[in-house]
Scaffold this motif. Structure first.
Motif, PDB file in Angstrom:
ATOM      1  N   LEU A  46      28.006 -19.210  30.887  1.00 37.64           N
ATOM      2  CA  LEU A  46      28.143 -20.277  31.877  1.00 37.64           C
ATOM      3  C   LEU A  46      29.612 -20.510  32.165  1.00 37.64           C
ATOM      4  O   LEU A  46      30.461 -20.404  31.291  1.00 37.64           O
ATOM      5  N   ALA A  72      29.774 -19.089  23.302  1.00 32.28           N
ATOM      6  CA  ALA A  72      29.556 -17.823  23.994  1.00 32.28           C
ATOM      7  C   ALA A  72      30.781 -17.479  24.842  1.00 32.28           C
ATOM      8  O   ALA A  72      31.235 -16.330  24.852  1.00 32.28           O
ATOM      9  N   ALA A  83      22.953 -17.454  24.771  1.00 29.66           N
ATOM     10  CA  ALA A  83      24.274 -17.695  24.183  1.00 29.66           C
ATOM     11  C   ALA A  83      24.259 -17.565  22.671  1.00 29.66           C
ATOM     12  O   ALA A  83      25.296 -17.375  22.047  1.00 29.66           O
ATOM     13  N   ARG A 105      27.327 -25.704  36.917  1.00 31.76           N
ATOM     14  CA  ARG A 105      27.478 -24.522  36.074  1.00 31.76           C
ATOM     15  C   ARG A 105      26.357 -23.507  36.295  1.00 31.76           C
ATOM     16  O   ARG A 105      26.315 -22.472  35.642  1.00 31.76           O
ATOM     17  N   GLU A 119      23.161 -29.551  23.957  1.00 29.35           N
ATOM     18  CA  GLU A 119      24.509 -29.512  23.393  1.00 29.35           C
ATOM     19  C   GLU A 119      25.041 -30.923  23.249  1.00 29.35           C
ATOM     20  O   GLU A 119      24.368 -31.889  23.608  1.00 29.35           O
ATOM     21  N   VAL A 147      27.074 -24.283  21.758  1.00 33.10           N
ATOM     22  CA  VAL A 147      26.600 -22.896  21.867  1.00 33.10           C
ATOM     23  C   VAL A 147      27.103 -22.196  23.129  1.00 33.10           C
ATOM     24  O   VAL A 147      27.603 -21.074  23.064  1.00 33.10           O
ATOM     25  N   THR A 148      26.989 -22.878  24.275  1.00 36.16           N
ATOM     26  CA  THR A 148      27.392 -22.186  25.505  1.00 36.16           C
ATOM     27  C   THR A 148      28.902 -21.988  25.554  1.00 36.16           C
ATOM     28  O   THR A 148      29.392 -21.012  26.108  1.00 36.16           O
ATOM     29  N   VAL A 149      29.649 -22.909  24.937  1.00 34.01           N
ATOM     30  CA  VAL A 149      31.102 -22.759  24.887  1.00 34.01           C
ATOM     31  C   VAL A 149      31.469 -21.681  23.877  1.00 34.01           C
ATOM     32  O   VAL A 149      32.380 -20.884  24.092  1.00 34.01           O
ATOM     33  N   ARG A 176      24.514 -11.325  27.961  1.00 31.18           N
ATOM     34  CA  ARG A 176      24.689 -12.743  27.715  1.00 31.18           C
ATOM     35  C   ARG A 176      24.990 -13.440  29.033  1.00 31.18           C
ATOM     36  O   ARG A 176      25.806 -12.980  29.813  1.00 31.18           O
TER      37      ARG A 176
END
Lengths: 344, 665, 315
Positions: free
Chosen positions: A283, B525, A266, A302, A58, B521-523, A280
């Motif tokens: 986090l 989600a 995710a 996390r 990310e 991506v994880t945010v 899912r």
């Protein structure tokens, strides 16, 4: 055991060892350094020649910085980067310019990576002129060939970047990167600024070109779906560190690191039946600042499976039976396969 | 007057159409070449007039002594002779012909302007390039020196230097040069610095191009156009400085005429002979004005953005989209909270109005999540803004249609009525959480404002409510966050704040425009889970605008697919993914890179999304469709019912569905 | 805040040293001989000139002279004027308030007209009102303040005798006369400021009104006054502040000529007299004054940046 041996068995084209990049944070009039952003924090990585390494993570993971370090567009703080048999980090300016003939880059946004004041033909000709010294007819013909190589008519070369769609222009950028027949092309998010229908076009082109020309890619992207289509191996980065690296098939079908698992889960699957039946892993919280990364395992703040040891000790390298390299305390470095416990 | 460089304002942005719907259309076919700039410049009347005046001044500079009908230092005429056929502008206190002095004096102003600017360019360009490209200590030292020079007003330092060097025109020019250098150095430095960070310069470095070549081919051309503009403006300033210094007795010395010393001399007699003051004063002001206008025009001509005013949409009220014909209200379809019917939106462009959204019809039932999906330029964001009438007029305007919400048509509503609905009954969540919160106010201030705009509550109560909502959207330590500014929060946190802000007044409908696109991506989600949870708890209806079919599959109940300003297919989410009817939908689904099944090649759609001005007649997908036949391009294709509650805009959908069934069988 | 001021001052020390050193160096290049002038001009005996030179420290090496001047300046002693023999600090103390009243009046007028014109134009870019205001600002920027001053004298002091053409009355002597004597010079000076600020505000406002957070403010149900007056203006003011500071700096330059035209005994007249008479300590003193004014100005700009843009606020 190095990754190269684990992988295709070919000779490594690029071998990065302990590569680190700390950007100083400067404040005040005297530009005093008050801290460092640890963009890349001790990464070992090998790219065998002709193979394609996908690098995902990310924002703030340091993946783009790593790509630029590989070409030494920025100076590493420490570590070595071997390209074939020369250490890129020690090359003098002249030799560095010369070696760049063999390693090229495709950038994220084609509109900003092509000079708006030059015609696209002129931009494609730049490496041919500076690296190969081509002039006149020969140069013209080679430029035309390159346009054809990326499935565009050579008649476009007199046009300017703003006359093209994003997908077309990115293909021209690919032509520029391939002009000198490089052995390595670093693709930094090459399709993330494109729309779905044009994205597919560029991904297919990049995959075809690799088959045709046998180039090695470092393919950087935040979209795991995109990376999947062009990569033999996958590396996952989190806060400047490589947390998992292995065969693409293995990483996607049985991700080992809790972060990789969360990342994969995710991404919404474009199928309502499948998507709604998935669980899912969400986090908690935000990505910590790379200026002040957590101690021990960077992911521990996390991680759903965090243990005491994670907060204190950097996780060691573990190689699983399918050849994946993982940095996680849950996976003992003995090489024995240990599956991460299911989500609580 | 300040050195104009340091006061340069940003180029005209206001008339540009900023919506992504028109991207590349206006910019296409216009390479940033000097030829284009010249062509544009010639089309601008005022700068052209200024340019012609400058040409006249140049002619006077070289041939002034031929044009003058008297010797400018001849004192034989009467003192203050007045206007006559012989003395067109009268004579001065020594009986010299004013017209001749004015004409011959032109040379002094113009020459000192150009000579000073030339010297400034020669000195400042390399220094600025060096400071900007090399940076580091050299840059720091250069900046400090320029700061030191700049700590005196231009006129003061020029005066000091001129006094040291002694009176005389050449010394004055040196003094002017010195006073102008810092401004240009700063400009060149800043421009170089900006260009050095451009990706295309990095690309040149990656190619292995040597630094001198990069400077020559990539940096200097980019520095040049702002420098040329600045030079023109600085010329005006140089002329001002020259006139000022001469007025103070430093520049061109009598008896040789210059505008400055004419003014100085005449000023003594201002009470009796005001005309003699007026003449050189006007000459000076006109010269400066013409260089400024010329420079402004050049800047507009060189700018990337179209400067021609867009045509076709009348000025509407600030903050409210104009509606061309508000058709009489009709009744709301039963069981819907929102019904959009035949919505058509056009944008003004220099070439006239351009329709970007055509005949969009869909409805939303209470508690339902409707996805509006498509690629950039398809009109989905314009549609969502048009519902709230948030498109600025100009350039945008709703030409026809109805937006029925809760029994009322929103399109004929005046601003005051619309304002009561916005943020109260219908709320919006925008794409970019980084820029959608005002950076200058605290989170608390913006949340409290959202509440107090619609409810008469005290600040303390509003703060309590704001804290509750921040809690609800999962912001830890909500109370203390109220005092923080947006830049203190991460992107995901800001999006949560925006969601909280949308929910403060319990809206019946939330329009979320690409709410997760800018996030990791994880945010993403996290936010999707949050939206699902909130929608369950509040039972509000939602329109989710997105380009991501994965997001649609995850949370939408129904989907409308848009292409080139039209809805091409509408269906329940399960039906759409299981049985896509429109060839575009089908191709789009095949083009998504997926996690599973990597060995397949992706489906590609040939060609590019056409810009609004190039939309084909008939089916707008016809130029890229593999099933195209003559009937597709014959005329507009209606949205027809097909299958289980599906709507498709394709003349061959039945045929293709049958074929598909056959192939599968 | 105190920390910010302190840091700013420390940062400006090198600039100040550089600037005063440059002026000092420049002055020593002056073709005339200060000692000769002081000793009585061309008629002075060589002995007398040498005596004066020694007395003034002009026989010492250049760097020593500069060091001595710096030492004096740090104690608030700027030496004596060669021409009048008065202490420079005393003369500055008389001239400064005169200039300050004109410049301040010009600043207030400039802000008032500049901001309101800028807001009116920026709210509706391209409208008839906007175009005429932009046209007016082009004129305002192009017309030199001394030309404006002369036109004002012609109109309001010669044709209509509303204001005095020349001279300055102290506020303490007669507030009304003070106001009258300040009006025309202040207007002449303010035109450029008003025009520049109007242009900046207009461009910034037009830009800001198209931004995402303004759309958010409309979408919340904000009224025009709230959206423009609160959300847009605070952000649009940021670039205007920079220009404003530059304008105030240049006002001081403009004041030089305008004071000369109106025969007002301010800083401008004072430095002009010093320059023409090659009165070294006077030029040096005024130079220091200008540098100090600059320091204060940039400090004010920094503080207002901090208020307008929380991102740059120093923690």
């Amino acid at each position: 055991m190095t990754a190269a041996q684990v992988g295709t068995g070919q000779l490594p084209l690029v071998q990065m060892t302990g590569v680190t990049k700390h950007f100083p944070i400067q404040r005040g009039v005297m530009r005093r350094t008050v801290g460092h952003v640890r963009a890349v924090d001790g990464v070992d990585m090998t790219i065998p020649s002709g193979s394609s390494m996908g690098l995902v993570g990310e924002s703030g993971s340091g993946k783009s910085t790593l790509g630029r370090l590989m070409l030494r567009l920025i100076e590493p703080t420490s570590g070595t980067i071997m390209f074939e048999d020369s250490d890129v980090t020690r090359l003098k300016a002249r030799s560095l310019r010369r070696i760049r003939r063999h390693m090229q880059m495709v950038f994220q946004d084609p509109y900003s990576s092509m000079d708006p004041r030059s015609s696209v033909g002129d931009s494609v000709a730049e490496p041919l002129r500076t690296q190969l010294g081509l002039r006149g007819r020969e140069l013209d013909e080679r430029v035309a060939d390159l346009f054809r190589l990326v499935r565009l008519s050579p008649t476009y070369r007199g046009r300017y970047p703003n006359e093209f769609s994003g997908g077309q222009l990115q293909r021209i950028a690919v032509a520029r990167a391939l002009a000198t027949n490089p052995k390595l092309v670093v693709c930094d998010e090459p399709v993330s600024s494109l729309d779905v229908s044009t994205k597919a076009e560029v991904i297919n082109l990049l995959a075809d070109l690799q088959d045709e020309l046998g180039i090695a890619y470092l393919f950087i992207a935040h979209d795991l779906g995109v990376v999947r289509h062009v990569s033999d191996r996958i590396g996952v980065m989190y806060l400047g560190r490589l947390v998992e690296e292995g065969d693409a098939e293995a990483v996607y079908s049985s991700p080992k690191h809790p972060y990789t698992q969360a990342l994969l889960s995710a991404i919404p699957v474009p199928d309502p039946v499948v998507q709604r039946s998935r669980t899912r892993i969400v986090l908690e919280g935000d990505l910590p600042s790379p200026a002040n990364p957590p101690s021990g395992c960077h992911f521990h703040t996390r991680c759903p499976y965090v243990m005491d040891v994670c907060r204190a000790v950097d996780p060691p390298l573990a190689v699983t039976s399918d050849g994946t390299r993982v940095f996680c305390h849950l996976i003992p470095p003995t090489g024995a396969e240990v599956l991460v416990p299911p989500a609580p | 007057m300040t050195d104009p460089i340091v006061a340069l304002e940003p180029p005209e942005l206001s008339s540009a159409v900023t919506t992504d719907e028109l991207r590349s259309d206006e910019l296409a076919n216009t390479p940033t070449s000097w030829r284009r700039a010249v062509k544009r410049f010639v089309g601008m009347p005022v700068p052209m007039a200024a340019f012609l005046y400058i040409v006249l001044l140049l002619i006077l500079t070289f041939f002034g002594h031929l044009i003058a009908n008297h010797d400018p230092i001849d004192q034989t005429a009467h003192r203050f002779a007045g206007l006559s056929g012989n003395h067109w502008l009268g004579t001065d206190d020594l009986g010299r012909d004013t017209f001749s002095r004015l004409v011959v004096g032109t040379q002094v102003s113009i020459r000192s302007g150009f000579q000073a600017i030339l010297q400034v360019l020669i000195i400042a360009m390399p220094i600025g390039l060096l400071a900007g490209y090399v940076g580091g200590k050299i840059d720091l030292v250069i900046l400090r020196v320029m700061d030191a020079i700049n700590s005196f007003p231009g006129l003061v330092s020029a005066l000091a230097i001129a006094s040291v060097l002694g009176p005389g025109l050449n010394n004055t020019i040196i003094a002017i040069t010195f006073a102008l250098i810092p401004g240009l150095v700063r400009l060149v430095r800043a421009q170089t610095l900006a260009l050095r960070e451009e990706t295309y310069v990095e690309a040149s470095r990656a190619i292995g191009t040597p630094i001198p070549t990069i400077l020559r081919k990539r940096i200097v051309p980019g520095v040049l156009s702002p420098v040329i503009v600045a030079t023109s403006l600085q010329l005006g300033y140089a002329i001002l400085l020259e006139a000022s210094l001469t007025f103070l007795g430093m520049g061109a010395q009598p008896p040789n005429p210059s505008w400055g010393n004419m003014l100085q001399r005449a000023f003594v007699f201002i009470f009796t002979e005001p005309l003699q003051v007026f003449i050189p004063a006007v000459a000076i002001a006109l010269a400066i004005l013409s260089f400024n206008l010329f420079g402004d025009g050049l800047r507009d001509a060189l700018s990337q953005i179209e400067v021609k005013p867009p045509k076709g949409v009348k000025r509407g009220r600030l903050g409210l989209t104009s509606v061309k014909d508000a058709t009489p209200e009709t009744t709301q379809p039963a069981g819907t909270i929102l019904a959009v019917q035949g919505l058509t939106v056009e944008f003004a462009t220099p070439a006239g109005p351009l329709t970007v959204v055509t005949d969009v019809t869909f409805d939303v039932k209470p508690g339902e999540i409707v996805g509006l999906v498509g690629e950039s330029g398809c009109g989905k964001s314009v549609t969502s803004s048009a519902i709230m009438r948030l498109i600025a007029s100009p350039p945008g305007r709703i030409t026809s249609g109805r937006v029925l919400f809760d029994g009322r048509d929103l399109l004929p509503l005046p601003f005051a009525e619309m304002r009561k609905i916005r943020g109260n009954d219908i709320a919006m969540v925008f794409q970019d959480p980084m820029s959608s919160l005002n950076p200058a106010f605290t989170i608390g201030n913006q949340l409290v404002e959202a509440i107090q705009l619609h409810r008469e509550v005290s600040k303390a109560d509003a703060e309590t409510r704001a804290t509750e909502l921040l809690d609800l959207v999962g912001i830890p330590d909500a109370r203390s966050r109220l005092k923080e500014y947006p830049h203190h929060l991460s992107g995901g946190m800001r999006q949560r704040v925006l969601i909280a802000m949308a929910l403060v007044n319990d809206p019946k409908l939330v329009i979320a425009d690409e709410p997760t696109t800018a996030l990791d991506v994880t945010v993403q989600a996290q936010i999707l889970e949050l939206l699902k949870k909130l929608q369950r708890e509040f039972h509000m209806a939602m329109i989710l605008v997105t380009h991501d079919l994965g997001v649609v599959a995850d949370i939408c109940d129904r989907v409308a697919v848009m292409y080139a300003g039209e809805i091409v297919e509408q269906a329940s989410v399960h039906e759409l993914f299981a049985n896509p009817r429109h060839p575009y939908t089908k191709a789009l689904l095949g083009a998504i890179p997926q996690l599973a099944g990597s060995e397949d090649r992706l489906t590609t759609i040939p060609g590019v999304v056409p810009v609004p001005s190039l939309w084909p007649k008939g089916c707008r997908f016809s130029t890229r469709c593999e099933f195209v036949t003559d009937q597709c391009t014959a005329g507009p294709v209606p949205l027809e019912a097909a299958g289980a509650g599906q709507l498709v805009r394709c003349v061959r959908h039945d045929e293709l569905a049958a074929q598909g069934a056959k192939v599968e069988a | 805040m105190a920390h910010l001021i302190l840091r700013r001052l420390v940062a400006l020390v090198p600039t100040m040293l550089l600037a005063t050193f440059a002026v000092f160096g420049l002055i020593t290049l002056v073709p005339g001989d200060a000692a000769q002038t002081l000793a009585g001009g061309d008629n002075a005996t060589p002995e007398r000139v040498a005596e004066v030179r020694k007395e003034m420290g002009l026989d010492k090496p250049f760097l020593v002279q500069y060091w001595n001047w710096l030492k004096g300046a740090s104690h608030g002693d700027l030496g004596k004027s060669l021409a009048s023999g008065n202490k420079i600090t005393t003369e500055l103390r008389q001239a400064l308030p005169v200039s300050a009243s004109i410049v301040l009046a010009a600043v207030i007028l400039g802000l008032l007209f500049g901001v309101s014109a800028g807001v009116l134009a920026g709210m509706r870019p391209g409208s008839r009102l906007d175009r005429s205001l932009v046209g007016a600002t082009t004129l305002g920027i192009a017309i030199p303040s001394f030309v404006a001053a002369m036109v004002l004298i012609l109109l309001f002091a010669v044709q209509r005798r509303w204001f005095p053409a020349i001279g300055f009355t102290k506020f303490s002597d007669s507030p009304l006369q003070w106001l009258k004597s300040v009006t025309l010079p202040a207007i002449a000076l303010s035109l450029g400021v008003a025009a520049s600020i109007a242009r900046q505000i207009r461009a910034a406002l037009a830009d800001v009104l198209g931004s995402a957070y303004i759309r958010t403010a409309w979408a919340k149900g904000g009224s025009t006054g709230r959206v423009v007056g609160k959300h847009a203006l605070k952000n649009a003011a940021i670039p205007a502040v920079t220009v404003f500071a530059l304008q105030v700096g240049s006002l001081l330059g403009g004041a030089l000529i305008v004071e000369n035209i109106f025969a007002i005994p301010g800083l401008g007249t004072y430095v002009l007299r010093g320059v023409l008479a090659l009165d070294l300590p006077v030029i040096q003193g005024v130079a220091l004054m200008f540098v100090l004014i600059n320091v204060v100005l940039s400090l004010l700009v920094d503080i207002s940046y901090g208020y307008l843009n929380p991102k740059v606020r120093v923690s």
